[in-house]
Scaffold this active site. Structure first.
Site, mmCIF file in Angstrom:
data_model
loop_
_atom_site.group_PDB
_atom_site.id
_atom_site.type_symbol
_atom_site.label_atom_id
_atom_site.label_comp_id
_atom_site.label_asym_id
_atom_site.label_seq_id
_atom_site.Cartn_x
_atom_site.Cartn_y
_atom_site.Cartn_z
ATOM 1 N N ALA A 103 -33.035 24.903 30.413
ATOM 2 C CA ALA A 103 -32.541 25.927 29.489
ATOM 3 C C ALA A 103 -33.677 26.780 28.942
ATOM 4 C CB ALA A 103 -31.777 25.267 28.347
ATOM 5 N N HIS A 157 -28.446 32.128 26.961
ATOM 6 C CA HIS A 157 -28.031 32.357 25.571
ATOM 7 C C HIS A 157 -28.861 33.471 24.930
ATOM 8 C CE1 HIS A 157 -28.043 31.405 21.187
ATOM 9 N NE2 HIS A 157 -26.755 31.263 21.413
ATOM 10 N N ILE A 206 -30.917 33.737 22.596
ATOM 11 C CA ILE A 206 -32.318 33.555 22.206
ATOM 12 C C ILE A 206 -33.242 33.323 23.402
ATOM 13 C CG2 ILE A 206 -31.574 32.541 20.019
ATOM 14 C CD1 ILE A 206 -32.746 29.856 21.055
ATOM 15 N N LYS A 207 -32.673 33.239 24.603
ATOM 16 C CA LYS A 207 -33.492 32.881 25.764
ATOM 17 C C LYS A 207 -34.281 34.072 26.292
ATOM 18 C CE LYS A 207 -32.231 28.585 25.826
ATOM 19 N NZ LYS A 207 -31.295 28.491 24.695
ATOM 20 N N ASN A 208 -35.291 33.780 27.137
ATOM 21 C CA ASN A 208 -36.175 34.826 27.668
ATOM 22 C C ASN A 208 -35.411 35.875 28.458
ATOM 23 O OD1 ASN A 208 -37.888 32.850 26.684
ATOM 24 N ND2 ASN A 208 -39.396 33.098 28.320
#
Length: 393
Positions: A160, A183, A185-187
């Site tokens: 994740a 999601h 907030i992911k890179n």
């Protein structure tokens, strides 16, 4: 205009640009906004990135974990070894399919588990190992896969945090089964979303069925560009497909992934250098094996005996000066449900988790996203210095 010091600096912000937004608008205007051509393009790009032959886009990484457990036949009587220091969705899915989570401790410096820690927990009931790539760093995978092969146990990498990370020159996701999160907030983000990646075509095909009601074909027929009316239910399934209005968001970010990772690395390098001067606020150590970190999170440990305050006090103090911070993660074995239903029940048999428990009370994530500047880093460092100086005994 408010000064920089009065502007809230969030923990994270997606790396979206005008072209990404225009791409979403184009999908909205196309007449096909649910699962379709953009999903197919996303899956193809992920295969090209990782070297895997199969990718399935899903509504979340949690959905991917749920379907992977079902597709592998994990259920009552089975044990699944995984760290407690992870987002609780993995533990929830293991529990909901009727299996038993067996918590493994982590390395105190990297907060990732190792084959040496996993090995004593393997029993005849062990069916699966779910190691976790943490904060953007890659696990030491070779020994874990070797252990699993010796015992005939499956592995699903929880990646994740690790889209764009590498292990010994290979992209995370190039072997076995792997789950990425998309999601917010992911890179790389689709707002909500996830990817199951594998080179096992039969397993991927079953997950494709399970993600959309158990139909024998996808919602989007890639030859006719529409729904196949004769599709039948092969087995009961779920509604875990990703709409194209989400999938299209990731395409431009994936094209910029190297630049996104480089920007995160430059910011992390600046953080790491400047944190050396602040007592009691220590960044995680990078793994010693060959790897490429994708710097998903800037995690530090707060040692109260040196910093003069604990993690929660630090978060509140940063919030007071308009700087966001977070916790990744509260260990699963300390969550109320698992304290009440798991830890108590298996107290005699549960392995000791000293590194996990200690880290669970110390770790704090500082702001990190590509649009940040070195001036933003200085603002966080200045705030940390001031806060720690105010709490010196």
């Amino acid at each position: 205009m408010p000064s920089m010091q009065n502007t809230f600096l969030p923990l994270c912000r997606p790396a979206l640009n005008d072209a990404d937004i225009d791409a979403v608008v184009a999908v909205l205007r196309s007449g096909w906004i649910t699962t379709g051509a953009k999903n197919a393009q996303l899956e193809q790009m992920i295969c090209q990135l990782t070297g895997a032959t199969e990718a399935v886009a899903l509504s979340s990484a949690t959905a991917g974990m749920h379907l992977a457990l079902l597709a592998l036949g994990i259920g009552p009587g089975d044990e699944v070894i995984t760290p407690s220091l992870t987002w609780v969705s993995t533990i929830n899915m293991i529990t909901l399919v009727g299996a038993t989570p067996v918590f493994v401790d982590v390395d105190p410096d990297t907060l990732m588990t190792t084959a040496e820690q996993i090995a004593p927990l393997v029993t005849p009931k062990t069916r699966l190992i779910i190691p976790v790539h943490f904060a953007g760093a890659s696990l030491d995978l070779d020994p874990i896969y070797a252990l699993a092969e010796r015992h005939g146990i499956a592995v699903i990498e929880d990646a994740a945090h690790a889209l764009g990370a590498q292990y010994k020159g290979q992209p995370v996701g190039y072997r076995g089964h792997c789950i990425f999160s998309l999601h917010a907030i992911k890179n790389v983000t689709t707002a909500e979303g996830g990817l199951f990646v594998t080179s096992d075509q039969a397993l991927a095909d079953r997950i494709r069925r399970l993600k959309f009601h158990g139909l024998a074909v996808d919602a989007f027929d890639r030859e006719t560009h529409g729904r196949a009316p004769q599709a039948e239910v092969v087995e009961p399934g779920f509604k875990y497909n990703l709409p194209d209005i989400s999938a299209v968001l990731a395409l431009g970010q994936l094209e910029r992934l190297d630049a996104i990772t480089a920007a995160r690395q430059a910011l992390a390098d600046d953080y790491i250098e400047k944190l050396r001067a602040i007592p009691g606020i220590t960044p995680l150590q990078d793994p010693v094996h060959e790897h490429r970190h994708c710097r998903h999170l800037m995690v530090v440990r707060v040692a109260p005996e040196r910093a003069g305050l604990d993690r929660q006090q630090l978060i509140e103090a940063l919030k007071a000066v308009q700087i966001g911070a977070g916790i990744h993660f509260m260990p699963a074995h300390l969550q109320k449900y698992y304290r009440d239903h798991y830890t108590a029940r298996y107290a005699r048999d549960m392995p000791s988790l000293p590194h996990t428990t200690l880290a669970g009370g110390q770790i704090c994530s500082l702001p990190l996203f590509p649009a940040m500047t070195l001036g933003d880093i200085d603002r966080v460092i200045d705030a940390l210095n001031t806060i720690v100086n105010q709490h010196e005994k």
